[in-house]
Design a protein around this motif. Structure first.
Motif, short mmCIF file in Angstrom:
data_model
loop_
_atom_site.label_atom_id
_atom_site.label_comp_id
_atom_site.label_asym_id
_atom_site.label_seq_id
_atom_site.Cartn_x
_atom_site.Cartn_y
_atom_site.Cartn_z
N ALA A 165 46.03 75.34 52.78
CA ALA A 165 45.61 73.99 52.36
C ALA A 165 46.70 72.97 52.72
O ALA A 165 46.41 71.90 53.28
N ARG A 166 47.94 73.30 52.42
CA ARG A 166 49.04 72.36 52.67
C ARG A 166 49.21 72.06 54.15
O ARG A 166 49.40 70.92 54.56
N ARG A 167 49.11 73.12 54.96
CA ARG A 167 49.25 72.92 56.40
C ARG A 167 48.15 72.02 56.94
O ARG A 167 48.42 71.07 57.69
N LEU A 168 46.93 72.33 56.56
CA LEU A 168 45.81 71.57 57.10
C LEU A 168 45.90 70.10 56.66
O LEU A 168 45.67 69.18 57.45
N LEU A 169 46.26 69.90 55.39
CA LEU A 169 46.39 68.52 54.88
C LEU A 169 47.53 67.78 55.58
O LEU A 169 47.49 66.55 55.72
N ALA A 170 48.52 68.52 56.04
CA ALA A 170 49.65 67.89 56.74
C ALA A 170 49.35 67.69 58.22
O ALA A 170 50.19 67.22 58.98
N GLY A 171 48.14 68.12 58.63
CA GLY A 171 47.78 67.97 60.03
C GLY A 171 48.44 68.99 60.94
O GLY A 171 48.56 68.80 62.14
N GLU A 172 48.86 70.13 60.32
CA GLU A 172 49.51 71.18 61.12
C GLU A 172 48.54 72.31 61.40
O GLU A 172 47.63 72.57 60.62
N ARG A 173 48.79 73.06 62.48
CA ARG A 173 47.99 74.23 62.80
C ARG A 173 48.23 75.29 61.72
O ARG A 173 49.35 75.45 61.22
N ALA A 174 47.16 76.01 61.37
CA ALA A 174 47.27 77.08 60.37
C ALA A 174 46.79 78.39 60.98
O ALA A 174 45.62 78.75 60.85
N PRO A 175 47.71 79.12 61.65
CA PRO A 175 47.31 80.42 62.20
C PRO A 175 47.26 81.47 61.09
O PRO A 175 48.12 81.49 60.22
N THR A 176 46.21 82.30 61.10
CA THR A 176 46.09 83.37 60.10
C THR A 176 45.73 84.68 60.82
O THR A 176 45.48 84.68 62.02
N GLU A 274 38.39 71.41 44.76
CA GLU A 274 39.28 70.89 43.71
C GLU A 274 40.74 71.15 44.05
O GLU A 274 41.61 70.30 43.81
N THR A 275 40.97 72.34 44.56
CA THR A 275 42.35 72.73 44.89
C THR A 275 42.90 71.87 46.02
O THR A 275 44.05 71.42 45.99
N VAL A 276 42.05 71.62 47.01
CA VAL A 276 42.45 70.76 48.13
C VAL A 276 42.76 69.35 47.61
O VAL A 276 43.77 68.74 47.99
N ALA A 277 41.93 68.88 46.71
CA ALA A 277 42.16 67.54 46.14
C ALA A 277 43.50 67.50 45.42
O ALA A 277 44.24 66.51 45.53
N TRP A 278 43.81 68.57 44.70
CA TRP A 278 45.07 68.61 43.97
C TRP A 278 46.27 68.59 44.92
O TRP A 278 47.23 67.85 44.73
N TRP A 279 46.19 69.40 45.99
CA TRP A 279 47.30 69.43 46.96
C TRP A 279 47.41 68.08 47.68
O TRP A 279 48.52 67.63 47.99
N ARG A 280 46.27 67.43 47.91
CA ARG A 280 46.29 66.11 48.56
C ARG A 280 47.06 65.12 47.67
O ARG A 280 47.90 64.36 48.14
N GLU A 281 46.77 65.20 46.36
CA GLU A 281 47.46 64.34 45.39
C GLU A 281 48.96 64.61 45.37
O GLU A 281 49.76 63.69 45.29
#
Lengths: 289, 289
Positions: A165-176, A274-281
């Protein structure tokens, strides 16, 4: 009159509990209020609070270390002392946090409270299993909530849902990894609600605290990415598979649903949103500083 | 230089151990020397003795009560504290006493250390199992001797072999159940020898401490009666069967024999004869007072 003692009240699950018990006589302690590992402290706490109900969530949970740390033994010992003191003081009902890591991890069916063999693969799982064996046998009303995977606000930032979530919100690639493992995830607020429901019930023994709904992790990650709007940055399969992980780790949640009468308040997708919203905040708060 | 700490040294098994370790640096403690249940006592004992080797036999063993007593939890906790302190002080090898009661009791095959499921039917078995899970995971060289049935001098007078021997020696009738259960018995002196062999080996993990030789209890009673010369007084089948007992409780003793290299010093018949001689002496001592 009932009085509830909650331990681990500043932890990932425990922080949601006091609000859920509002209006009741509650003493909620974190490690700052009570160092349960200190000699005599568990006994002193029980003597001071004189609880009728105990919701014991405290345990060692340091990310990446808790699986094999010798500190699990300290918590097994402290938990035995706490429950023994609780019983000696006439405590009525104890509810403790167990784990899916108590089960054998080589099965393809959902883990069932009594049918699935208890053969822990990790020291964490072994110490939780040991603690249940000792504490349950001390008598009195007792339930043991086996927590499966959970996620939500305040999760350790390096854990799967949080880190992606944090990577995607930061606009970074998220390799898994290919993330084909099937897992049972529950939002931490629902985990806390399930523990309160368990405390208020008179269900005895182990109860899986889980959704009962297994999903391939790649689908979970897809839903998470959708909630961020940055599906383009999610790179499932870019990292090699990690060895030693069970393919399937899903709960049979029949007891929780039918005997405790609990249902999650949100779908997986809503919980992820909800979790994404929280990390965005969180990110916004950091940015605004 | 090695130094051995023996706990439970005044107990049924432990009383034979100091003689078996003669010539070595040994500190043997019973409950008079060290109350391991007292807060801080396990830590103090380790700090004082600084053992390289630990043979921990102490546990709650009150006849008729130990199966379900909450004191098993006290001993689980005290044992965790003792082994943790031993490890923290750099202790090398720990050998602890487990029990056949850790195993599921609904099997017809001999109980095997790793193949037989660990599903204790009693609180005693549960607390022993729990203790092994926690202590073994603390790392270091560790063995766990699962004791099956034992008999010999100083046995509680109400236990099977002791009570039948005493009755027959007193010239009283000894009614028993049909005694068809198959059991694995070892003379207590051989049990003590096995623990010393285990301590001196570097075998890791659980090891059954038993003969591996299952006998119907009626045959054991027959041999016992023969040793007293009063087979006429033994009334097998005069009492009703007791419910809830496993039909077969026999060890697979392959690990003890082949990996530890242990063999009993006496046959079952010789052990029973020794035991009868000891009870005869006791009775003579009492008569002569």
């Amino acid at each position: 009159v009932s009085r509830v003692l909650v331990t681990g009240a500043t932890g990932f699950i425990g922080r949601h509990v006091p609000a859920l018990l509002e209006g009741r006589d509650v003493v909620a302690v974190g490690s700052r209020e009570a160092d349960l590992l200190a000699p005599g402290e568990a006994e002193r706490l029980i003597d001071e609070v004189r609880p009728t109900h105990l919701l014991h969530l405290a345990w060692y949970a340091e990310h990446g270390r808790f699986w094999s740390s010798p500190r699990n033994a300290d918590w097994a010992e402290a938990t035995i002392r706490l429950v023994r003191a609780f019983r000696a003081a006439g405590g009525e009902r104890a509810v403790l946090a167990g784990t899916c890591a108590e089960y054998a991890w080589d099965r393809d069916e959902p883990s069932h409270e009594t049918r699935t063999p208890l053969v822990p693969s990790t020291y964490y799982g072994a110490c939780k299993h040991a603690t249940r064996l000792v504490c349950e046998g001390l008598g009195g009303s007792f339930a043991w909530g086996r927590v499966f995977l959970l996620f939500g606000p305040h999760e350790h930032p390096d854990r799967l849902v949080a880190s992606v979530a944090r990577r995607l919100l930061a606009g970074e690639r998220a390799p898994t990894t290919a993330a084909t493992q099937v897992r049972d995830l529950l939002h931490v607020q629902d985990v806390a609600r399930a523990f309160v429901a368990l405390l208020d019930s008179d269900v005895q023994g182990p109860v899986n605290v889980a959704s009962g709904d297994g999903r391939p992790l790649r689908d979970v990650l897809g839903a998470l990415a959708a909630a961020t709007g940055r599906e383009d940055l999610l790179e499932v399969g870019a990292l090699p598979q990690r060895p030693g992980e069970p393919e399937v780790l899903v709960a049979d949640a029949t007891r929780l649903r039918e005997e405790v009468g609990f249902a999650p308040a949100r779908t997986l997708e809503a919980g992820l949103a909800e979790t994404v919203a929280w990390w965005r905040e969180q990110a916004a708060t950091v940015d605004a500083r």
